[in-house]
Design a protein around this motif. Sequence first.
Motif, PDB file in Angstrom:
ATOM      1  N   SER A  79       8.508  19.034  -5.339  1.00 54.52           N
ATOM      2  CA  SER A  79       7.555  19.391  -4.303  1.00 54.52           C
ATOM      3  C   SER A  79       6.258  19.834  -4.953  1.00 54.52           C
ATOM      4  CB  SER A  79       8.107  20.514  -3.433  1.00 54.52           C
ATOM      5  OG  SER A  79       7.173  20.853  -2.446  1.00 54.52           O
ATOM      6  N   GLN A  80       5.161  19.251  -4.498  1.00 55.03           N
ATOM      7  CA  GLN A  80       3.865  19.545  -5.111  1.00 55.03           C
ATOM      8  C   GLN A  80       2.875  19.901  -4.009  1.00 55.03           C
ATOM      9  OE1 GLN A  80       2.966  19.449  -8.422  1.00 55.03           O
ATOM     10  NE2 GLN A  80       0.948  20.155  -7.812  1.00 55.03           N
ATOM     11  N   PRO A  81       2.284  21.115  -4.063  1.00 56.15           N
ATOM     12  CA  PRO A  81       1.262  21.449  -3.072  1.00 56.15           C
ATOM     13  C   PRO A  81      -0.091  20.851  -3.454  1.00 56.15           C
ATOM     14  CG  PRO A  81       1.661  23.321  -4.490  1.00 56.15           C
ATOM     15  CD  PRO A  81       2.620  22.240  -4.920  1.00 56.15           C
ATOM     16  N   LEU A  82      -0.842  20.454  -2.451  1.00 55.31           N
ATOM     17  CA  LEU A  82      -2.204  19.970  -2.667  1.00 55.31           C
ATOM     18  C   LEU A  82      -3.070  20.497  -1.527  1.00 55.31           C
ATOM     19  CD1 LEU A  82      -4.264  18.163  -4.190  1.00 55.31           C
ATOM     20  CD2 LEU A  82      -3.591  16.309  -2.653  1.00 55.31           C
ATOM     21  N   GLN A 110      -8.081   8.216  -3.886  1.00 58.21           N
ATOM     22  CA  GLN A 110      -7.488   8.213  -5.219  1.00 58.21           C
ATOM     23  C   GLN A 110      -6.794   9.539  -5.516  1.00 58.21           C
ATOM     24  OE1 GLN A 110      -7.492   5.224  -6.928  1.00 58.21           O
ATOM     25  NE2 GLN A 110      -5.816   6.345  -7.872  1.00 58.21           N
ATOM     26  N   LEU A 111      -7.413  10.658  -5.115  1.00 55.61           N
ATOM     27  CA  LEU A 111      -6.804  11.968  -5.316  1.00 55.61           C
ATOM     28  C   LEU A 111      -5.448  12.058  -4.605  1.00 55.61           C
ATOM     29  CD1 LEU A 111      -7.087  15.075  -6.109  1.00 55.61           C
ATOM     30  CD2 LEU A 111      -8.005  15.354  -3.803  1.00 55.61           C
ATOM     31  N   LEU A 112      -5.408  11.619  -3.364  1.00 59.06           N
ATOM     32  CA  LEU A 112      -4.173  11.699  -2.584  1.00 59.06           C
ATOM     33  C   LEU A 112      -3.094  10.780  -3.147  1.00 59.06           C
ATOM     34  CD1 LEU A 112      -5.788  11.807   0.964  1.00 59.06           C
ATOM     35  CD2 LEU A 112      -4.549  13.678  -0.149  1.00 59.06           C
ATOM     36  N   LEU A 113      -3.455   9.559  -3.500  1.00 56.94           N
ATOM     37  CA  LEU A 113      -2.460   8.622  -4.032  1.00 56.94           C
ATOM     38  C   LEU A 113      -1.964   9.058  -5.406  1.00 56.94           C
ATOM     39  CD1 LEU A 113      -3.906   5.198  -2.836  1.00 56.94           C
ATOM     40  CD2 LEU A 113      -2.001   6.507  -1.849  1.00 56.94           C
ATOM     41  N   ASP A 114      -2.850   9.615  -6.226  1.00 55.50           N
ATOM     42  CA  ASP A 114      -2.427  10.136  -7.537  1.00 55.50           C
ATOM     43  C   ASP A 114      -1.470  11.312  -7.366  1.00 55.50           C
ATOM     44  OD1 ASP A 114      -3.960   8.241  -8.814  1.00 55.50           O
ATOM     45  OD2 ASP A 114      -5.576   9.629  -9.369  1.00 55.50           O
ATOM     46  N   ALA A 115      -1.775  12.185  -6.414  1.00 60.16           N
ATOM     47  CA  ALA A 115      -0.897  13.336  -6.159  1.00 60.16           C
ATOM     48  C   ALA A 115       0.469  12.863  -5.673  1.00 60.16           C
ATOM     49  CB  ALA A 115      -1.545  14.271  -5.144  1.00 60.16           C
ATOM     50  N   LEU A 116       0.485  11.869  -4.821  1.00 62.36           N
ATOM     51  CA  LEU A 116       1.751  11.332  -4.323  1.00 62.36           C
ATOM     52  C   LEU A 116       2.542  10.676  -5.448  1.00 62.36           C
ATOM     53  CD1 LEU A 116       3.643  10.736  -1.945  1.00 62.36           C
ATOM     54  CD2 LEU A 116       2.360   8.603  -1.600  1.00 62.36           C
ATOM     55  N   ALA A 117       1.852   9.972  -6.333  1.00 62.24           N
ATOM     56  CA  ALA A 117       2.539   9.297  -7.447  1.00 62.24           C
ATOM     57  C   ALA A 117       3.209  10.290  -8.389  1.00 62.24           C
ATOM     58  CB  ALA A 117       1.541   8.433  -8.217  1.00 62.24           C
ATOM     59  N   ALA A 118       2.695  11.511  -8.427  1.00 62.62           N
ATOM     60  CA  ALA A 118       3.203  12.508  -9.373  1.00 62.62           C
ATOM     61  C   ALA A 118       4.368  13.328  -8.851  1.00 62.62           C
ATOM     62  CB  ALA A 118       2.063  13.449  -9.766  1.00 62.62           C
ATOM     63  N   THR A 119       4.771  13.097  -7.602  1.00 67.08           N
ATOM     64  CA  THR A 119       5.827  13.932  -7.032  1.00 67.08           C
ATOM     65  C   THR A 119       6.671  13.146  -6.035  1.00 67.08           C
ATOM     66  OG1 THR A 119       6.253  16.059  -5.943  1.00 67.08           O
ATOM     67  CG2 THR A 119       4.383  14.786  -5.127  1.00 67.08           C
ATOM     68  N   GLY A 120       7.802  13.699  -5.716  1.00 71.30           N
ATOM     69  CA  GLY A 120       8.650  13.102  -4.691  1.00 71.30           C
ATOM     70  C   GLY A 120       8.356  13.628  -3.306  1.00 71.30           C
ATOM     71  N   GLU A 121       7.705  14.814  -3.272  1.00 71.96           N
ATOM     72  CA  GLU A 121       7.378  15.440  -2.000  1.00 71.96           C
ATOM     73  C   GLU A 121       6.039  16.153  -2.147  1.00 71.96           C
ATOM     74  OE1 GLU A 121      10.423  17.869  -0.270  1.00 71.96           O
ATOM     75  OE2 GLU A 121       8.980  18.910   0.984  1.00 71.96           O
ATOM     76  N   LEU A 122       5.089  15.752  -1.340  1.00 71.31           N
ATOM     77  CA  LEU A 122       3.740  16.319  -1.395  1.00 71.31           C
ATOM     78  C   LEU A 122       3.524  17.195  -0.172  1.00 71.31           C
ATOM     79  CD1 LEU A 122       1.000  16.284  -2.886  1.00 71.31           C
ATOM     80  CD2 LEU A 122       0.364  14.344  -1.460  1.00 71.31           C
ATOM     81  N   GLU A 123       3.105  18.435  -0.413  1.00 71.86           N
ATOM     82  CA  GLU A 123       2.778  19.365   0.672  1.00 71.86           C
ATOM     83  C   GLU A 123       1.264  19.457   0.766  1.00 71.86           C
ATOM     84  OE1 GLU A 123       6.637  22.295   0.406  1.00 71.86           O
ATOM     85  OE2 GLU A 123       4.674  23.054  -0.130  1.00 71.86           O
ATOM     86  N   LEU A 124       0.726  18.942   1.840  1.00 72.06           N
ATOM     87  CA  LEU A 124      -0.717  18.824   2.008  1.00 72.06           C
ATOM     88  C   LEU A 124      -1.238  19.951   2.890  1.00 72.06           C
ATOM     89  CD1 LEU A 124      -2.900  16.813   1.121  1.00 72.06           C
ATOM     90  CD2 LEU A 124      -2.435  15.530   3.199  1.00 72.06           C
ATOM     91  N   ASN A 125      -2.135  20.760   2.325  1.00 77.74           N
ATOM     92  CA  ASN A 125      -2.742  21.866   3.066  1.00 77.74           C
ATOM     93  C   ASN A 125      -4.148  21.446   3.471  1.00 77.74           C
ATOM     94  OD1 ASN A 125      -4.159  24.177   3.839  1.00 77.74           O
ATOM     95  ND2 ASN A 125      -2.934  25.489   2.517  1.00 77.74           N
ATOM     96  N   LEU A 126      -4.376  21.317   4.772  1.00 76.41           N
ATOM     97  CA  LEU A 126      -5.674  20.873   5.289  1.00 76.41           C
ATOM     98  C   LEU A 126      -6.399  21.999   6.013  1.00 76.41           C
ATOM     99  CD1 LEU A 126      -4.523  17.410   6.709  1.00 76.41           C
ATOM    100  CD2 LEU A 126      -5.462  17.925   4.447  1.00 76.41           C
ATOM    101  N   ALA A 127      -6.001  23.239   5.752  1.00 76.66           N
ATOM    102  CA  ALA A 127      -6.561  24.390   6.467  1.00 76.66           C
ATOM    103  C   ALA A 127      -8.054  24.592   6.200  1.00 76.66           C
ATOM    104  CB  ALA A 127      -5.790  25.653   6.109  1.00 76.66           C
ATOM    105  N   GLN A 128      -8.561  24.090   5.071  1.00 80.75           N
ATOM    106  CA  GLN A 128      -9.966  24.296   4.733  1.00 80.75           C
ATOM    107  C   GLN A 128     -10.847  23.095   5.071  1.00 80.75           C
ATOM    108  OE1 GLN A 128     -10.535  26.062   0.812  1.00 80.75           O
ATOM    109  NE2 GLN A 128      -8.386  26.665   0.827  1.00 80.75           N
ATOM    110  N   VAL A 129     -10.295  22.089   5.690  1.00 82.50           N
ATOM    111  CA  VAL A 129     -11.068  20.901   6.063  1.00 82.50           C
ATOM    112  C   VAL A 129     -11.867  21.223   7.325  1.00 82.50           C
ATOM    113  CG1 VAL A 129     -10.918  18.509   6.830  1.00 82.50           C
ATOM    114  CG2 VAL A 129      -9.398  19.335   5.023  1.00 82.50           C
ATOM    115  N   SER A 130     -13.182  21.215   7.200  1.00 78.75           N
ATOM    116  CA  SER A 130     -14.002  21.597   8.360  1.00 78.75           C
ATOM    117  C   SER A 130     -14.429  20.399   9.192  1.00 78.75           C
ATOM    118  CB  SER A 130     -15.238  22.382   7.908  1.00 78.75           C
ATOM    119  OG  SER A 130     -16.027  21.600   7.047  1.00 78.75           O
TER     120      SER A 130
END
Length: 101
Positions: free
Chosen positions: A4-7, A23-43
């Motif tokens: 599990s990898q937080p992003l 590219q950032l999202l796909l690279d993060a997904l490639a590096a883990t089996g489970e990606l936890e995406l935090n979008l709380a700061q997206v305005s």
Amino acid sequence: MSSSQPLTITEDLTIYHALEQKQLLLDALAATGELELNLAQVSEIDTAGLQLLVLLKREAQRAGKQVRIVAHSQAVSSVIDFCNMAAEFGDPLVIPAHEAS
């Protein structure tokens, strides 16, 4: 490979950042089996950002991995709700307490 990898995304999910964020999202997904995406700061998020999230979910599904959106900003939840995409993502719409009031 960790299980599990937080992003945390801190920039807007718009057409102006879509290429670098893809590219950032796909690279993060490639590096883990489970990606936890935090979008709380997206305005701000537009259809390009929404397409990135759909792409990420589908790439994860294709690869037998998981992407979970663990926090949404008000902007993200509004766009997901407006486009009736909550079922597509399958994650509970979580808004930080300080943004909900």
